[in-house]
Design a protein around this motif. Sequence first.
Motif, mmCIF file in Angstrom:
data_model
loop_
_atom_site.group_PDB
_atom_site.id
_atom_site.type_symbol
_atom_site.label_atom_id
_atom_site.label_comp_id
_atom_site.label_asym_id
_atom_site.label_seq_id
_atom_site.Cartn_x
_atom_site.Cartn_y
_atom_site.Cartn_z
ATOM 1 N N UNK A 177 42.234 21.813 24.171
ATOM 2 C CA UNK A 177 41.962 21.392 25.223
ATOM 3 C C UNK A 177 40.842 22.077 25.977
ATOM 4 N N UNK A 178 39.787 21.192 26.067
ATOM 5 C CA UNK A 178 38.500 21.886 26.443
ATOM 6 C C UNK A 178 38.110 21.345 27.919
ATOM 7 N N UNK A 179 37.329 22.350 28.839
ATOM 8 C CA UNK A 179 36.742 22.156 29.999
ATOM 9 C C UNK A 179 35.772 23.033 30.168
ATOM 10 N N UNK A 180 34.792 22.686 31.185
ATOM 11 C CA UNK A 180 33.755 23.458 31.632
ATOM 12 C C UNK A 180 34.180 24.795 31.848
ATOM 13 N N UNK A 181 32.971 25.774 31.653
ATOM 14 C CA UNK A 181 33.640 27.226 31.848
ATOM 15 C C UNK A 181 33.762 27.633 33.218
ATOM 16 N N UNK A 182 33.337 26.787 34.269
ATOM 17 C CA UNK A 182 33.407 27.213 35.676
ATOM 18 C C UNK A 182 34.897 26.809 36.177
ATOM 19 N N UNK A 183 35.681 26.340 35.451
ATOM 20 C CA UNK A 183 36.983 26.106 35.756
ATOM 21 C C UNK A 183 37.693 27.337 36.373
ATOM 22 N N UNK A 184 37.210 28.525 35.900
ATOM 23 C CA UNK A 184 37.831 29.716 36.548
ATOM 24 C C UNK A 184 37.564 29.958 38.032
ATOM 25 N N UNK A 185 36.567 29.460 38.348
ATOM 26 C CA UNK A 185 36.043 29.487 40.142
ATOM 27 C C UNK A 185 37.101 28.712 40.637
ATOM 28 N N UNK A 186 37.527 27.372 40.000
ATOM 29 C CA UNK A 186 38.405 26.196 40.724
ATOM 30 C C UNK A 186 39.717 27.015 40.497
ATOM 31 N N UNK A 187 40.294 27.895 39.818
ATOM 32 C CA UNK A 187 41.483 28.458 39.467
ATOM 33 C C UNK A 187 41.624 29.598 40.620
ATOM 34 N N UNK A 188 40.577 30.425 40.851
ATOM 35 C CA UNK A 188 40.624 31.331 41.670
ATOM 36 C C UNK A 188 40.807 31.107 43.064
ATOM 37 N N UNK A 189 40.291 29.705 43.314
ATOM 38 C CA UNK A 189 40.319 29.067 45.032
ATOM 39 C C UNK A 189 41.817 28.642 45.002
ATOM 40 N N UNK A 190 42.295 27.990 43.957
ATOM 41 C CA UNK A 190 43.547 27.026 44.415
ATOM 42 C C UNK A 190 44.959 27.834 43.910
ATOM 43 N N UNK A 191 44.713 28.802 42.902
ATOM 44 C CA UNK A 191 45.871 29.514 42.553
ATOM 45 C C UNK A 191 46.651 30.163 43.650
ATOM 46 N N UNK A 192 45.979 30.855 44.642
ATOM 47 C CA UNK A 192 46.823 31.486 45.590
ATOM 48 C C UNK A 192 47.320 30.455 46.719
ATOM 49 N N UNK A 193 46.723 29.103 47.043
ATOM 50 C CA UNK A 193 47.185 28.196 47.701
ATOM 51 C C UNK A 193 48.754 28.050 47.087
ATOM 52 N N UNK A 194 48.819 27.578 45.790
ATOM 53 C CA UNK A 194 50.113 27.355 45.374
ATOM 54 C C UNK A 194 50.935 28.313 44.950
ATOM 55 N N UNK A 195 50.673 29.561 45.172
ATOM 56 C CA UNK A 195 51.682 30.662 44.988
ATOM 57 C C UNK A 195 51.755 30.990 43.372
ATOM 58 N N UNK A 196 50.516 30.640 42.390
ATOM 59 C CA UNK A 196 50.516 30.819 41.310
ATOM 60 C C UNK A 196 49.715 32.102 40.855
ATOM 61 N N UNK A 197 50.263 32.541 39.670
ATOM 62 C CA UNK A 197 49.508 33.908 39.345
ATOM 63 C C UNK A 197 48.462 33.431 38.354
ATOM 64 N N UNK A 198 47.046 33.923 39.038
ATOM 65 C CA UNK A 198 46.025 33.775 38.513
ATOM 66 C C UNK A 198 45.888 34.479 37.024
#
Length: 375
Positions: A177-198
């Motif tokens: 499963x492949x995605x652009x490398x900047x997905x990590x920026x999106x994960x850093x933004x939204x993981x805390x909002x939903x209580x997910x462990x980055x």
Amino acid sequence: MFRLASRTASVRASGTHVRPRSVHTHAVPPRGVLPSLVRNTPGPFPAASGSASPTSARGIASLSRASINKIPPAEPWRRHPSSDPETPNVFTFFEKATSTWQYIVVDPHTSEAVIIDSVLDYDPASGVISTATADGLVSFVEHNGLKVIKILETHAHADHLTAAQYLKQQLGGDVPVCIGQRIKQVQETFAPIYGLELSSMDNAFDAYLKDNEEFNLGSLSCHVLHLPGHTPDHVGFVIGKAVFTGDSIFNPDVGTARADFPGGNAETLYASMQRLLSLPGEYRLYVGHDYPQNRDQTCFSTVADQRAENKHVKEGTDATSFIQWRKDRDAVLGAPRLLHPSLQVNIQAGRLPPADEQGRVFLRTPVKFDAGVKL
């Protein structure tokens, strides 16, 4: 679209509280293989009332390879045969509930294929996840003797759940499963909002695609094109004269995507549009969605058509005018229906949040309310 999530962080400091409200769905292991959830399967389903409790996965069957072969293959909306030795066959599938275009892209010489922007069915009212749409794609692959080598995501979608993990399982478990490398920026933004462990997302995806990276699809070459603006992680895929643009540009009478995501930017979106419009005129731009008015849905237009007719960025549209219009338009747009479920699942490459001790899975919705109101 994402202003609610952005405000969530700021209102805490001002004394306004945001509490997560859980939405129920069928339980699915968060880091392993996503089991099939068979439509119309007898078992525990949510009650019809608003106080329904989450359902367990017990009693819900998984599809075997034998049973997937019995499912009729999805019928493409259109079949676009290769126009030259460098361009693939393109099979287009329109998912009506979210107006999403899914693509199976095939090298006609080797039958190797990629699947782009797949959809996992989700009913927010009942919390039920099902796989009818994805099963049809898998059946199409099986019935046509295709070998899927990659499952591609153009970005972390905010309007539908990806079926990437389910497809990976059904296709043997080893398709990356492949995605652009900047997905990590999106994960850093939204993981805390939903209580997910980055930290749990370090290897959520199997491959992180770099700008201008190239990989082979059989005898064809696929070029990764960074198209930020809608989201910072957004990429497109250029294979011969076929370009898969995701949610960056839409058909000419629809225009362009919104740019009010965290990390989204109207200026950057305009620059991405110019990259697409600078491609040769005969190239086809296959879009991620279509929202037709008084016409049938359609999946592509040529670069020449976009230059002449795109309602937002046709040739001659200056940057200042587009940027101001885009910002004004985005300021009055509401959040999409599946915003919160989509983001929680999609930043994890199609996995659901961890199940509780009873095997239940909850999807969170941030709720904003006045700190002075007692509820």
